[in-house]
Enzyme design. Sequence first.
Site, short mmCIF file in Angstrom:
data_model
loop_
_atom_site.label_atom_id
_atom_site.label_comp_id
_atom_site.label_asym_id
_atom_site.label_seq_id
_atom_site.Cartn_x
_atom_site.Cartn_y
_atom_site.Cartn_z
N GLY A 1 27.83 -36.86 -22.67
CA GLY A 1 29.12 -36.87 -21.77
C GLY A 1 29.27 -35.97 -21.00
O GLY A 1 30.27 -35.27 -20.61
N ILE B 1 34.59 -31.48 -19.29
CA ILE B 1 34.60 -30.48 -20.51
C ILE B 1 32.82 -30.59 -20.91
O ILE B 1 32.29 -29.42 -21.17
CB ILE B 1 35.41 -30.94 -21.67
CG1 ILE B 1 36.84 -30.81 -21.32
CG2 ILE B 1 35.09 -30.32 -22.99
CD1 ILE B 1 37.80 -31.39 -22.32
N ASP C 1 23.54 -43.99 -23.13
CA ASP C 1 24.79 -44.47 -23.57
C ASP C 1 24.88 -44.31 -25.02
O ASP C 1 24.37 -44.64 -25.80
CB ASP C 1 24.89 -45.75 -23.23
CG ASP C 1 26.32 -46.37 -23.52
OD1 ASP C 1 27.04 -45.97 -24.30
OD2 ASP C 1 26.65 -47.55 -22.80
N ASN D 1 29.99 -34.83 -27.50
CA ASN D 1 31.39 -34.79 -26.45
C ASN D 1 31.84 -35.90 -25.82
O ASN D 1 33.03 -36.30 -25.64
CB ASN D 1 31.08 -33.59 -25.53
CG ASN D 1 31.93 -33.82 -24.39
OD1 ASN D 1 33.14 -33.36 -24.40
ND2 ASN D 1 31.61 -34.16 -23.09
N SER E 1 40.13 -33.64 -30.60
CA SER E 1 41.20 -33.54 -29.58
C SER E 1 42.48 -33.14 -30.32
O SER E 1 42.60 -33.13 -31.60
CB SER E 1 41.51 -34.92 -28.84
OG SER E 1 42.84 -34.76 -28.24
N TYR F 1 43.37 -43.91 -29.20
CA TYR F 1 42.86 -42.44 -28.90
C TYR F 1 42.86 -41.42 -29.94
O TYR F 1 42.18 -40.88 -30.72
CB TYR F 1 43.37 -41.85 -27.53
CG TYR F 1 42.74 -40.52 -27.04
CD1 TYR F 1 41.33 -40.45 -26.60
CD2 TYR F 1 43.41 -39.24 -27.55
CE1 TYR F 1 40.70 -39.30 -26.04
CE2 TYR F 1 42.63 -38.28 -26.99
CZ TYR F 1 41.35 -38.21 -26.32
OH TYR F 1 41.00 -37.06 -25.93
N LYS G 1 40.42 -39.82 -32.57
CA LYS G 1 39.99 -38.36 -32.69
C LYS G 1 40.61 -37.86 -34.17
O LYS G 1 39.97 -37.02 -34.59
CB LYS G 1 40.77 -37.78 -31.71
CG LYS G 1 40.32 -38.04 -30.14
CD LYS G 1 38.89 -37.66 -29.89
CE LYS G 1 38.44 -37.82 -28.41
NZ LYS G 1 37.00 -37.54 -28.20
N ILE H 1 43.38 -30.13 -20.73
CA ILE H 1 42.47 -29.47 -20.09
C ILE H 1 42.37 -30.40 -18.90
O ILE H 1 42.33 -31.40 -18.83
CB ILE H 1 40.96 -29.66 -20.80
CG1 ILE H 1 41.20 -29.21 -22.39
CG2 ILE H 1 40.06 -28.90 -20.07
CD1 ILE H 1 41.47 -27.61 -22.46
N1 LIG Z 1 40.81 -33.35 -20.64
C1 LIG Z 1 41.45 -33.42 -21.88
O1 LIG Z 1 42.48 -32.83 -21.69
C2 LIG Z 1 40.97 -33.48 -23.20
C3 LIG Z 1 41.73 -33.04 -24.19
C4 LIG Z 1 41.19 -33.13 -25.60
C5 LIG Z 1 39.99 -33.95 -25.70
N2 LIG Z 1 39.02 -34.20 -24.92
C6 LIG Z 1 37.74 -34.79 -24.87
O2 LIG Z 1 36.80 -34.37 -24.27
C7 LIG Z 1 35.78 -35.15 -23.94
C8 LIG Z 1 35.40 -34.93 -22.50
O3 LIG Z 1 36.47 -35.42 -21.88
P1 LIG Z 1 36.66 -35.01 -20.22
O4 LIG Z 1 38.20 -34.58 -20.24
O5 LIG Z 1 35.77 -33.95 -19.96
O6 LIG Z 1 36.46 -36.42 -19.70
P2 LIG Z 1 35.60 -36.82 -18.38
O7 LIG Z 1 35.90 -38.37 -18.08
O8 LIG Z 1 35.96 -35.76 -17.09
O9 LIG Z 1 34.04 -36.94 -18.98
C9 LIG Z 1 33.70 -37.65 -20.15
C10 LIG Z 1 32.28 -38.05 -19.87
O10 LIG Z 1 31.61 -38.88 -20.66
C11 LIG Z 1 30.93 -39.61 -20.07
N3 LIG Z 1 30.58 -40.85 -21.08
C12 LIG Z 1 31.75 -41.98 -21.04
N4 LIG Z 1 31.30 -43.06 -21.75
C13 LIG Z 1 30.13 -42.76 -22.05
C14 LIG Z 1 29.07 -43.29 -23.07
N5 LIG Z 1 29.34 -44.63 -23.55
N6 LIG Z 1 28.06 -42.58 -23.10
C15 LIG Z 1 27.78 -41.56 -22.72
N7 LIG Z 1 28.63 -40.82 -21.84
C16 LIG Z 1 29.88 -41.39 -21.79
C17 LIG Z 1 31.60 -40.05 -18.84
O11 LIG Z 1 30.64 -40.57 -17.87
C18 LIG Z 1 31.97 -38.65 -18.38
O12 LIG Z 1 30.81 -38.08 -17.73
C19 LIG Z 1 36.40 -36.42 -24.47
O13 LIG Z 1 35.72 -36.67 -25.71
C20 LIG Z 1 37.66 -36.29 -24.58
O14 LIG Z 1 38.56 -37.32 -25.49
C21 LIG Z 1 39.46 -34.02 -23.49
#
Ligand SMILES: NC(=O)c1ccc[n+]([C@@H]2O[C@H](COP(=O)([O-])OP(=O)(O)OC[C@H]3O[C@@H](n4cnc5c(N)ncnc54)[C@H](O)[C@@H]3O)[C@@H](O)[C@H]2O)c1
Length: 278
Positions: free
Chosen positions: A36, A41, A90, A116, A169, A182, A186, A215
Amino acid sequence: MLHTNTVATRTGAFHFNGEVAHVSSILDGKTVVVTGAASGIGRAIAIGAARHGAKAVIVSDVEQTPKEGGEPATDAIEAIGGTARFHRADVTSRSEVDDLVAAADEFGGVDVMVCNAGITLADDGADVREEDYRRLMAVNLDGVLFGAQAAARTMKTAGRQGSIVLMGSMGGVVGAGFTVAYSTSKGGVVLMAKALADALGPDGIRVNSICPGVIDTHLLRNTPAVASAADGFRQRTPLRRMGQPSEIGDAVAWLGSDLSSFVTGIALLVDGGLTSVV
Ligand SMILES: NC(=O)c1ccc[n+]([C@@H]2O[C@H](COP(=O)([O-])OP(=O)(O)OC[C@H]3O[C@@H](n4cnc5c(N)ncnc54)[C@H](O)[C@@H]3O)[C@@H](O)[C@H]2O)c1
């Protein structure tokens, strides 16, 4: 080769377009795989790994273009003198994840695996639909387990004492009524890290989860229930701001490095203190 926009400073740090490009060598010699990693992130973790001296970074995602715009992570890494490859995978497919981890063999095999990839749901209350629930679990839970398993297998075979970092998370530590599936996923990731730490510790493989707070990413801005709660979260956060993706990248670099060599099974909260207060 360092990019022409890169300038060495007296501290030894390198600056690229105003950003500190090379901040440490704590990942020196290590090959890092991040799922991801095209956006948000994950992108920051991948670029952060290069900024902390990784030998090579395998950037993996279902697509290469950052959802938030900007240059692909591989270009950003190469611009600061790092080595990167994009590998499409994927995470819901065990065979694609196995192939992804094998792609690190070009650089001697995976040392740091960062699982991630994750998604949220537009409608994730108590009556979350079964198909949405299963889709989310396939990415957030199955995909994380497949990544950890593939990395652990190759680390064990090579006798390598690697580090596996699972993306949890703050939603895996505290619950919210608008993130039922969600939070369930997590919370599972947090416990998965503890159980895998016990299973793989005798081989010297460390497994930890990282639990970001709020974030500023595409995922946050495009999940209406979370986006509308973000201001309230920010006001309750002791540091009174959202986190930046690069702050998660720095924490992951520490967990991936030998500086955390006696740390396994933890859920590292990087949330500005939000879950420490009522
Ligand atoms: N943004 C926040 O506030 C936050 C807080 C806590 C945890 N997180 C966790 O951090 C991680 C990244 O989140 P983010 O905010 O950067 O999200 P984002 O949507 O910006 O990035 C997530 C990435 O994962 C990829 N993805 C989705 N499904 C996929 C799959 N089946 N196979 C491979 N890649 C896949 C997407 O294409 C995307 O590029 C996630 O696990 C999310 O739950 C985010």
